[in-house]
Design an enzyme around this catalytic site. Structure first.
Site, PDB file in Angstrom:
ATOM      1  N   CYS A 100       0.744  -1.471  -0.013  1.00  0.00           N
ATOM      2  CA  CYS A 100       0.671   0.237  -0.214  1.00  0.00           C
ATOM      3  C   CYS A 100       1.264   0.956  -0.039  1.00  0.00           C
ATOM      4  O   CYS A 100       1.728   1.547  -1.475  1.00  0.00           O
ATOM      5  CB  CYS A 100      -1.214   0.223   0.712  1.00  0.00           C
ATOM      6  N   HIS A 187      -3.844  -5.261   0.544  1.00  0.00           N
ATOM      7  CA  HIS A 187      -2.536  -5.745   2.170  1.00  0.00           C
ATOM      8  C   HIS A 187      -3.520  -7.344   2.111  1.00  0.00           C
ATOM      9  O   HIS A 187      -4.454  -7.883   2.502  1.00  0.00           O
ATOM     10  CB  HIS A 187      -3.429  -5.130   3.059  1.00  0.00           C
ATOM     11  N   GLU A 189      -2.124  -8.949   4.500  1.00  0.00           N
ATOM     12  CA  GLU A 189      -2.048  -9.306   5.913  1.00  0.00           C
ATOM     13  C   GLU A 189      -3.386  -9.811   6.733  1.00  0.00           C
ATOM     14  O   GLU A 189      -3.649 -10.574   7.469  1.00  0.00           O
ATOM     15  CB  GLU A 189      -1.469  -7.772   6.498  1.00  0.00           C
ATOM     16  N   SER A 241       2.354 -12.210  38.994  1.00  0.00           N
ATOM     17  CA  SER A 241       0.566 -11.323  39.870  1.00  0.00           C
ATOM     18  C   SER A 241      -0.209 -12.225  39.637  1.00  0.00           C
ATOM     19  O   SER A 241      -0.910 -11.826  40.257  1.00  0.00           O
ATOM     20  CB  SER A 241       0.921 -10.175  39.033  1.00  0.00           C
ATOM     21  N   GLY A 242       0.216 -13.248  39.315  1.00  0.00           N
ATOM     22  CA  GLY A 242      -1.388 -14.258  39.021  1.00  0.00           C
ATOM     23  C   GLY A 242      -1.630 -14.340  37.628  1.00  0.00           C
ATOM     24  O   GLY A 242      -2.110 -14.793  37.027  1.00  0.00           O
TER      25      GLY A 242
END
Ligand code: XMP
Length: 530
Positions: A100, A187, A189, A241-242
């Site tokens: 692009c 594009h 992707e 922190s979990g």
């Protein structure tokens, strides 16, 4: 051993490749799809990194990339403010794919002409391949491709061969006659481009001649080797922190240095139901990570007493967290390294030229600690996306329920009990939240929503329980879909699931007589209520 069971690194060795060296650099000019390009390249088995589009040619050369991809952009290359690539990148002679804006800006810098398109193209268009090109090997002459451009290439410079067109774009793809340069207006992707994956693979394997074979197992082996080489006989401290990120970082560091890793879980009393115990069981007991759980619940509640301003709550929690963590880390003797779960989107946001200056959340509570304690940072996830972190967690053998956890904010439940925090309210919130999550899991909605939780509102409403009038609190339920937390939409949960969660919460949680569902997107709201 079958091929399918081989690790990426082993596959590459067998094919004579050197995956560790294969690396595609994606020059980012601010397209909303840049991260998607990086992911597609990795999905194809080649490691990729995003760098600002304006990175100098000498810096790019120094990184010795295997190939370059130029992203799209909302900018117009012919305007003064447009971010331009260093023209020197075309002299590097690296295989190059311009997508692009990457197409337009390359055409413009190599003798072609770009201007506002007579007819802009947004959405799918029929792409017609007119001349053979290795980029379109195995792709039909006509295919549906996703276009999103208001400018167009009107002339190509010397040495370029036009390859394809669409109804509105005379030049929709081009290749260089002598050099490995390929340009496309669409594009590849984006999933709506039917042969996008094939086109990217053609670029990586046919044109750039890469071997591929990069995989999470390969990444894991490399990350362990890197940590060992960096830390040598030193010691690492890691805050748990979990959450998914810190769990994966800790497990990875443990694999690399074993008992020279000390993990610290600060239980500030703002965790979800059973969270501290679960982490201690899974990592401390089952995996034998060296883990200290610091019971700092009283200390945090004390500091938070009577504070209702959300930002003050956050600051108090952050400062207290650092104080507790520092005390604990010092207690464990000399430590040189601090491991953190910084992810790629955080790194890109701070580095990307195209995205402008976005404010990143200080999502790690240990910010400021490295300087104070003279610690060196280890950030093994800094090149990974969230779902890749989850894949790495699985490669490390972590159980699904830890790896698939919803994100959880550093200040924890403090930002979900609105107003001043106290122990009784936290108890109510924890129970309500656990019921909601349990119902989501039971109905298979936990994984279909990005984040979900309960919020305790600071108001009481009238209700009737049995024959008695009640005057009790309100729980709000929140469930959202999101890619990265920056924007979000509320999840359309089935009414039957909401009915079950609401009925159970109002009946089982003492002190609650009303449940409401938050149907606001972000923006204008945020995901958390504070
Ligand atoms: P908001 O509420 O800003 O949240 O829409 C976006 C995402 O970030 C999480 N969040 C935080 N995470 N510290 C964190 O570590 C914080 O102070 C914080 N505030 C919000 C939130 O849970 C959501 O996933």
């Amino acid at each position: 051993m079958t091929v399918a069971m081989e690790s990426g690194a082993r596959q590459a060795r067998r094919r004579g490749g050197r995956t560790a060296r294969e690396r595609v650099l994606i020059l980012d000019f601010g397209s909303q799809y840049t991260q998607l390009i990086a992911r597609r390249v990795r999905e194809a088995g080649v490691f990729s990194e995003i760098v600002p589009g304006t990175t100098s040619a000498s810096e790019i050369a120094a990184r010795d990339p295997s190939a370059l991809i130029l992203s799209g952009s909302p900018a117009s290359g012919y305007r003064a403010e447009a971010p331009l690539p260093d023209a020197g990148i075309y002299a590097l002679d690296k295989p190059l794919l311009g997508i692009c804006y990457g197409f337009q800006v390359t055409a413009q810098l190599t003798g072609g002409q770009v201007a506002k398109a007579a007819a802009a193209e947004y959405g799918t268009a029929t792409f017609v391949v007119d001349r053979p090109s290795p980029l379109f090997a195995g792709v039909p002459r006509r295919f549906r491709a996703w276009m999103s451009h208001g400018d167009e290439v009107q002339a190509l410079g010397e040495g370029w061969v036009p390859v394809a067109h669409t109804a509105n774009a005379r030049f929709a793809a081009a290749r260089h006659a002598r050099r490995p340069f390929h340009l496309i207006q669409f594009h590849p992707e984006v999933v709506h481009s039917t042969y996008g994956k094939r086109v990217l693979q053609n670029f990586l394997f046919r044109i750039a001649g890469l071997k591929g074979g990069w995989s999470m197992k390969g990444f894991l082996e490399q990350a362990v080797a890197d940590i060992r080489a960096r830390v040598k006989q030193g010691h690492i401290v890691c805050g748990l922190s979990g959450g998914v990120d810190s769990t994966v970082v800790a497990t990875l560091c443990h694999r690399a240095v074993g008992r020279r890793l000390q993990c610290v879980l600060v239980d500030h009393g703002l965790l979800r139901l059973g969270e501290a115990e679960e982490v201690a069981r899974e990592l401390g007991e089952k995996r034998r990570l060296q883990l200290t759980v610091v019971d700092a619940r009283a200390r945090f509640l004390d500091r938070l007493a009577g504070v209702s301003d959300p930002e003050r709550k956050r600051r108090i929690i952050g400062a207290e967290f650092i104080a507790v963590f520092e005390e604990e880390a010092r207690r464990h003797g000399p430590v040189e390294f601090l491991a953190q779960g910084t992810l790629y989107p955080d790194v890109i946001e701070s580095a990307s030229a195209g995205h402008g200056a976005q404010v990143i959340k200080t999502h790690h509570n240990v910010g400021g600690l490295p300087e104070r304690m003279n610690l060196k940072l280890i950030e093994p996830l800094r090149l990974l996306f969230k779902d890749e972190v989850r894949a790495l967690g699985r490669a490390l053998g972590l159980p699904d329920h830890l790896v698939d956890r919803h994100p959880f904010p550093g200040p924890g439940l403090a930002v979900r009990t609105l107003g001043a925090v106290n122990a009784a309210d936290l108890e109510i919130l924890r129970k309500a939240d656990a019921i909601f999550i349990e119902e989501l899991r039971r109905s298979n909605w936990y994984h279909r929503t990005w984040q979900a939780f309960a919020v305790l509102l600071p108001v009481s409403t009238v209700g009737v329980k049995g024959d008695e009038r009640s005057y009790e609190r309100v729980i709000a339920l929140r469930a959202v879909h999101s890619e990265d937390g920056m924007t979000a939409d509320w999840t359309r949960l089935p009414a039957s699931l909401l009915a079950r969660a609401s009925s159970r919460i109002a009946n089982e949680v003492r002190g609650v007589n009303r449940v409401v569902y938050d149907c606001t997107s972000k923006p204008p709201a945020t995901i958390e209520w504070e």
